[in-house]
Design a protein around this motif. Structure first.
Motif, PDB file in Angstrom:
ATOM      1  N   UNK A  75      32.372  42.516  42.875  1.00  0.00           N
ATOM      2  CA  UNK A  75      32.329  41.059  43.014  1.00  0.00           C
ATOM      3  C   UNK A  75      31.149  40.458  42.284  1.00  0.00           C
ATOM      4  N   UNK A  76      30.013  41.136  42.332  1.00  0.00           N
ATOM      5  CA  UNK A  76      28.832  40.675  41.604  1.00  0.00           C
ATOM      6  C   UNK A  76      29.104  40.668  40.100  1.00  0.00           C
ATOM      7  N   UNK A  96      32.798  51.895  50.409  1.00  0.00           N
ATOM      8  CA  UNK A  96      33.820  51.018  49.822  1.00  0.00           C
ATOM      9  C   UNK A  96      33.350  49.571  49.834  1.00  0.00           C
ATOM     10  N   UNK A  97      32.700  49.151  50.915  1.00  0.00           N
ATOM     11  CA  UNK A  97      32.163  47.792  50.982  1.00  0.00           C
ATOM     12  C   UNK A  97      31.099  47.548  49.930  1.00  0.00           C
ATOM     13  N   UNK A  98      30.232  48.527  49.722  1.00  0.00           N
ATOM     14  CA  UNK A  98      29.184  48.389  48.710  1.00  0.00           C
ATOM     15  C   UNK A  98      29.799  48.324  47.314  1.00  0.00           C
ATOM     16  N   UNK A  99      30.801  49.148  47.061  1.00  0.00           N
ATOM     17  CA  UNK A  99      31.466  49.128  45.758  1.00  0.00           C
ATOM     18  C   UNK A  99      32.146  47.779  45.527  1.00  0.00           C
ATOM     19  N   UNK A 128      33.557  35.660  44.179  1.00  0.00           N
ATOM     20  CA  UNK A 128      33.096  35.212  45.494  1.00  0.00           C
ATOM     21  C   UNK A 128      33.827  35.934  46.624  1.00  0.00           C
ATOM     22  N   UNK A 129      35.122  36.105  46.459  1.00  0.00           N
ATOM     23  CA  UNK A 129      35.917  36.782  47.486  1.00  0.00           C
ATOM     24  C   UNK A 129      35.496  38.245  47.626  1.00  0.00           C
TER      25      UNK A 129
END
Length: 90
Positions: free
Chosen positions: A28-29, A20-23, A59-60
Motif C-alpha cells: 500500500x505504501x 501478511x499485514x506488514x506485507x 490507502x486501502x
C-alpha cells in the motif's frame, strides 16, 4: 503433547497473519507513495482517473495491512501472556 502442537500451529498462523499485514502495508505504501506519487499539474481526465485509482488502492492496502498486523499482534501478545500466566500458576 497434542495441545502443544495445536498451540504451535496457532502461533505460527498468527505470525503469518502479522507478516501478511506488514506485507500489505508496504505494498500500500508503494501504491500510495510511488505509483500514485505527486498529482500531475495539468492532468488529462485519464491521468486524473489513474491517480485517483492508485491513491485509493494505496490507502486501502495501507489501512487494511496496518489493522491486520496490529490485531494479529494483539492476539499474539494476549496468548503469550496467557501462556506465561499458566506456567506461573502450575
Amino acid at each position: 503433547m497434542f495441545c502443544e502442537k495445536i498451540k504451535n500451529i496457532f502461533s505460527r498462523l498468527l505470525l503469518s497473519i502479522i507478516l501478511a499485514g506488514i506485507i500489505l502495508f508496504f505494498i500500500g505504501l508503494y501504491y500510495w507513495g510511488i505509483k500514485a506519487g505527486i498529482p500531475y499539474q495539468d492532468p488529462t481526465l485519464e491521468m486524473q482517473l489513474e491517480y485517483a485509482v492508485n491513491t485509493k488502492i494505496g490507502e486501502t492496502l495501507l489501512a487494511n495491512g496496518f489493522w491486520i498486523a496490529v490485531c494479529g499482534e494483539i492476539i499474539h501478545l494476549i496468548l503469550k501472556f496467557k501462556n506465561i500466566k499458566e506456567k506461573n500458576t502450575i
